[in-house]
Design a protein around this motif. Sequence first.
Motif, PDB file in Angstrom:
ATOM      1  N   CYS A 259       0.848  -1.187   0.000  1.00 54.11           N
ATOM      2  CA  CYS A 259       0.000   0.000   0.000  1.00 54.11           C
ATOM      3  C   CYS A 259       0.890   1.247   0.000  1.00 54.11           C
ATOM      4  O   CYS A 259       0.894   2.017  -0.950  1.00 54.11           O
ATOM      5  CB  CYS A 259      -0.923   0.000   1.220  1.00 54.11           C
ATOM      6  SG  CYS A 259      -1.879   1.522   1.435  1.00 54.11           S
ATOM      7  N   ASN A 260       1.652   1.411   1.085  1.00 55.35           N
ATOM      8  CA  ASN A 260       2.651   2.484   1.210  1.00 55.35           C
ATOM      9  C   ASN A 260       2.065   3.878   0.992  1.00 55.35           C
ATOM     10  O   ASN A 260       2.770   4.818   0.615  1.00 55.35           O
ATOM     11  CB  ASN A 260       3.807   2.260   0.234  1.00 55.35           C
ATOM     12  CG  ASN A 260       5.102   2.910   0.729  1.00 55.35           C
ATOM     13  OD1 ASN A 260       5.427   2.817   1.909  1.00 55.35           O
ATOM     14  ND2 ASN A 260       5.833   3.563  -0.148  1.00 55.35           N
ATOM     15  N   ALA A 261       0.752   4.028   1.229  1.00 53.46           N
ATOM     16  CA  ALA A 261       0.094   5.316   0.992  1.00 53.46           C
ATOM     17  C   ALA A 261       0.676   6.399   1.893  1.00 53.46           C
ATOM     18  O   ALA A 261       1.052   6.147   3.043  1.00 53.46           O
ATOM     19  CB  ALA A 261      -1.402   5.184   1.245  1.00 53.46           C
ATOM     20  N   HIS A 262       0.787   7.623   1.354  1.00 50.73           N
ATOM     21  CA  HIS A 262       1.172   8.792   2.144  1.00 50.73           C
ATOM     22  C   HIS A 262      -0.115   9.357   2.741  1.00 50.73           C
ATOM     23  O   HIS A 262      -1.006   9.772   1.993  1.00 50.73           O
ATOM     24  CB  HIS A 262       1.804   9.867   1.264  1.00 50.73           C
ATOM     25  CG  HIS A 262       2.991   9.414   0.487  1.00 50.73           C
ATOM     26  ND1 HIS A 262       4.273   9.503   0.953  1.00 50.73           N
ATOM     27  CD2 HIS A 262       3.082   8.877  -0.752  1.00 50.73           C
ATOM     28  CE1 HIS A 262       5.101   9.054   0.040  1.00 50.73           C
ATOM     29  NE2 HIS A 262       4.406   8.659  -1.002  1.00 50.73           N
ATOM     30  N   LEU A 263      -0.203   9.421   4.058  1.00 49.35           N
ATOM     31  CA  LEU A 263      -1.430   9.912   4.666  1.00 49.35           C
ATOM     32  C   LEU A 263      -1.177  10.397   6.086  1.00 49.35           C
ATOM     33  O   LEU A 263      -0.150  10.105   6.692  1.00 49.35           O
ATOM     34  CB  LEU A 263      -2.508   8.823   4.656  1.00 49.35           C
ATOM     35  CG  LEU A 263      -2.100   7.387   5.031  1.00 49.35           C
ATOM     36  CD1 LEU A 263      -2.010   7.206   6.527  1.00 49.35           C
ATOM     37  CD2 LEU A 263      -3.066   6.391   4.434  1.00 49.35           C
ATOM     38  N   ALA A 264      -2.146  11.170   6.593  1.00 48.87           N
ATOM     39  CA  ALA A 264      -2.061  11.652   7.976  1.00 48.87           C
ATOM     40  C   ALA A 264      -2.629  10.591   8.906  1.00 48.87           C
ATOM     41  O   ALA A 264      -3.690  10.014   8.642  1.00 48.87           O
ATOM     42  CB  ALA A 264      -2.839  12.952   8.116  1.00 48.87           C
ATOM     43  N   LEU A 265      -1.910  10.327   9.977  1.00 50.69           N
ATOM     44  CA  LEU A 265      -2.344   9.344  10.969  1.00 50.69           C
ATOM     45  C   LEU A 265      -1.911   9.869  12.332  1.00 50.69           C
ATOM     46  O   LEU A 265      -0.713  10.061  12.572  1.00 50.69           O
ATOM     47  CB  LEU A 265      -1.705   7.984  10.675  1.00 50.69           C
ATOM     48  CG  LEU A 265      -2.366   6.737  11.261  1.00 50.69           C
ATOM     49  CD1 LEU A 265      -3.749   6.522  10.662  1.00 50.69           C
ATOM     50  CD2 LEU A 265      -1.507   5.498  11.012  1.00 50.69           C
ATOM     51  N   CYS A 266      -2.867  10.135  13.205  1.00 49.54           N
ATOM     52  CA  CYS A 266      -2.516  10.666  14.519  1.00 49.54           C
ATOM     53  C   CYS A 266      -1.749   9.621  15.326  1.00 49.54           C
ATOM     54  O   CYS A 266      -1.746   8.431  14.985  1.00 49.54           O
ATOM     55  CB  CYS A 266      -3.769  11.120  15.263  1.00 49.54           C
ATOM     56  SG  CYS A 266      -4.845   9.776  15.830  1.00 49.54           S
ATOM     57  N   GLU A 267      -1.117  10.046  16.385  1.00 51.68           N
ATOM     58  CA  GLU A 267      -0.278   9.121  17.165  1.00 51.68           C
ATOM     59  C   GLU A 267      -1.088   7.974  17.735  1.00 51.68           C
ATOM     60  O   GLU A 267      -0.633   6.820  17.723  1.00 51.68           O
ATOM     61  CB  GLU A 267       0.437   9.889  18.275  1.00 51.68           C
ATOM     62  CG  GLU A 267       1.537  10.784  17.760  1.00 51.68           C
ATOM     63  CD  GLU A 267       2.532  11.141  18.850  1.00 51.68           C
ATOM     64  OE1 GLU A 267       2.683  10.356  19.797  1.00 51.68           O
ATOM     65  OE2 GLU A 267       3.144  12.203  18.743  1.00 51.68           O
ATOM     66  N   ASN A 268      -2.286   8.247  18.252  1.00 50.07           N
ATOM     67  CA  ASN A 268      -3.100   7.181  18.851  1.00 50.07           C
ATOM     68  C   ASN A 268      -3.475   6.125  17.819  1.00 50.07           C
ATOM     69  O   ASN A 268      -3.353   4.917  18.066  1.00 50.07           O
ATOM     70  CB  ASN A 268      -4.366   7.766  19.483  1.00 50.07           C
ATOM     71  CG  ASN A 268      -4.069   8.523  20.765  1.00 50.07           C
ATOM     72  OD1 ASN A 268      -3.027   8.309  21.393  1.00 50.07           O
ATOM     73  ND2 ASN A 268      -4.975   9.408  21.150  1.00 50.07           N
ATOM     74  N   CYS A 269      -3.927   6.570  16.653  1.00 51.53           N
ATOM     75  CA  CYS A 269      -4.305   5.615  15.605  1.00 51.53           C
ATOM     76  C   CYS A 269      -3.077   4.922  15.035  1.00 51.53           C
ATOM     77  O   CYS A 269      -3.142   3.748  14.646  1.00 51.53           O
ATOM     78  CB  CYS A 269      -5.079   6.320  14.493  1.00 51.53           C
ATOM     79  SG  CYS A 269      -6.732   6.863  15.001  1.00 51.53           S
ATOM     80  N   GLY A 270      -1.955   5.633  15.008  1.00 55.09           N
ATOM     81  CA  GLY A 270      -0.724   5.009  14.553  1.00 55.09           C
ATOM     82  C   GLY A 270      -0.346   3.828  15.423  1.00 55.09           C
ATOM     83  O   GLY A 270       0.039   2.760  14.927  1.00 55.09           O
ATOM     84  N   GLN A 271      -0.471   4.005  16.723  1.00 59.68           N
ATOM     85  CA  GLN A 271      -0.166   2.912  17.650  1.00 59.68           C
ATOM     86  C   GLN A 271      -1.204   1.797  17.541  1.00 59.68           C
ATOM     87  O   GLN A 271      -0.871   0.615  17.508  1.00 59.68           O
ATOM     88  CB  GLN A 271      -0.120   3.450  19.087  1.00 59.68           C
ATOM     89  CG  GLN A 271       1.039   4.397  19.360  1.00 59.68           C
ATOM     90  CD  GLN A 271       2.394   3.722  19.229  1.00 59.68           C
ATOM     91  OE1 GLN A 271       2.538   2.519  19.423  1.00 59.68           O
ATOM     92  NE2 GLN A 271       3.405   4.515  18.879  1.00 59.68           N
ATOM     93  N   GLU A 272      -2.471   2.174  17.461  1.00 58.91           N
ATOM     94  CA  GLU A 272      -3.546   1.185  17.411  1.00 58.91           C
ATOM     95  C   GLU A 272      -3.466   0.317  16.159  1.00 58.91           C
ATOM     96  O   GLU A 272      -3.666  -0.906  16.213  1.00 58.91           O
ATOM     97  CB  GLU A 272      -4.898   1.905  17.453  1.00 58.91           C
ATOM     98  CG  GLU A 272      -6.100   0.972  17.391  1.00 58.91           C
ATOM     99  CD  GLU A 272      -7.416   1.730  17.366  1.00 58.91           C
ATOM    100  OE1 GLU A 272      -8.414   1.159  16.871  1.00 58.91           O
ATOM    101  OE2 GLU A 272      -7.445   2.895  17.818  1.00 58.91           O
ATOM    102  N   LEU A 273      -3.142   0.961  15.020  1.00 52.97           N
ATOM    103  CA  LEU A 273      -3.088   0.240  13.748  1.00 52.97           C
ATOM    104  C   LEU A 273      -1.677  -0.216  13.390  1.00 52.97           C
ATOM    105  O   LEU A 273      -1.451  -0.745  12.312  1.00 52.97           O
ATOM    106  CB  LEU A 273      -3.636   1.121  12.626  1.00 52.97           C
ATOM    107  CG  LEU A 273      -5.130   1.444  12.687  1.00 52.97           C
ATOM    108  CD1 LEU A 273      -5.486   2.526  11.682  1.00 52.97           C
ATOM    109  CD2 LEU A 273      -5.957   0.192  12.440  1.00 52.97           C
ATOM    110  N   GLU A 274      -0.729   0.014  14.301  1.00 53.28           N
ATOM    111  CA  GLU A 274       0.675  -0.363  14.089  1.00 53.28           C
ATOM    112  C   GLU A 274       1.219   0.237  12.793  1.00 53.28           C
ATOM    113  O   GLU A 274       1.931  -0.408  12.033  1.00 53.28           O
ATOM    114  CB  GLU A 274       0.816  -1.890  14.066  1.00 53.28           C
ATOM    115  CG  GLU A 274       0.398  -2.541  15.374  1.00 53.28           C
ATOM    116  CD  GLU A 274       0.439  -4.057  15.305  1.00 53.28           C
ATOM    117  OE1 GLU A 274      -0.178  -4.630  14.374  1.00 53.28           O
ATOM    118  OE2 GLU A 274       1.101  -4.656  16.164  1.00 53.28           O
ATOM    119  N   GLY A 275       0.855   1.508  12.556  1.00 56.11           N
ATOM    120  CA  GLY A 275       1.380   2.222  11.402  1.00 56.11           C
ATOM    121  C   GLY A 275       0.662   1.971  10.100  1.00 56.11           C
ATOM    122  O   GLY A 275       1.050   2.520   9.063  1.00 56.11           O
ATOM    123  N   ALA A 276      -0.393   1.154  10.114  1.00 55.66           N
ATOM    124  CA  ALA A 276      -1.134   0.842   8.891  1.00 55.66           C
ATOM    125  C   ALA A 276      -2.278   1.829   8.704  1.00 55.66           C
ATOM    126  O   ALA A 276      -2.746   2.461   9.651  1.00 55.66           O
ATOM    127  CB  ALA A 276      -1.670  -0.578   8.941  1.00 55.66           C
TER     128      ALA A 276
END
Length: 317
Positions: A259-276
């Motif tokens: 996928c490797n999409a460039h997108l905004a991801l807040c810190e909480n969602c980054g942790q929850e989704l493990e960067g996905a």
Amino acid sequence: MDYRVLLYYCYSPIENPEAFREEHHRLCLRLKLLGRIIVASEGLNGTVSGLAADCEEYMQIVKADPRFAALEFKVDEAPAHTFQKLHVRVKPEIVHSSLRHVRPHERTGQHLSPQEFKALKDRDDVVVVDVRSDYEYNVGRFKNAVTLDMENFRDFPERVERLKEFKDKKILTYCTGGVKCEKASAYLLEQGFENVYQLHGGIIKYGIEEGGEDFEGKCYVFDNRVAVDVNSVNPTIISYCHHCQAPSDRLVNCANPHCNAHLALCENCGQELEGACSTTCQAHPDKRAYDGTGTYFKLSNNYRPEQGLLSYRAPTL
């Protein structure tokens, strides 16, 4: 800060790009610079990082070449290298487009200094046009700018039709450092637009010289920083977390390499989704390990100039 980041380009004919690449690559190795440099018969385009003294020597050497005497460096400070490798490559163009016939060193839009751009951008007879890709302007763009829904600068000629309603206005184009505007504005002139201008030095220079006023969000950059602040006058956030829709200008690459999409991801969602970017990408068997940054680097062989396009990787300290 001990390090500098240099952003630059110059449309100036290079008679033997391969020979120039070899010589230039050896120079970068000697100065321990890291980054990406593109050499083409039409000119030079690069972003590199290095210690302040090494960057200063590099700038002096490049500008001493008569072909690049008019080149302007955009210089930023950094606490460390903003790249992990060095690539110096020969390509057909210094910015990938579908406009290889365009020669900006012969004819292009009128350059505006950041001060001139600021004075013109809000007038009724002016339209400001962002010529960058969607993942870039989604995280930051000038207030009221027209965007062209492009996944890649190659799409620009197909989007020019959308600008025809503005043919009676002054068109002010802008991009990160100016290199895309050179070809975009030249193509607009070719298509019959008469009053075409470009922000000289791009968003980066505007931030340095005019405080980035009315640039909303962050500026996407092509190094480890991913996105940087440019507005110290009236900053705001315009992007939203891809997952929870909370305001966020934290830009990442999806941890799923397919996928490797460039997108905004807040810190909480980054942790929850493990960067996905989604639970689907999170469950992908090839998902990369997430270290909280959302930036991933390819391993490469140690570089030596005679190895051609393989890259040099900085030694681990």
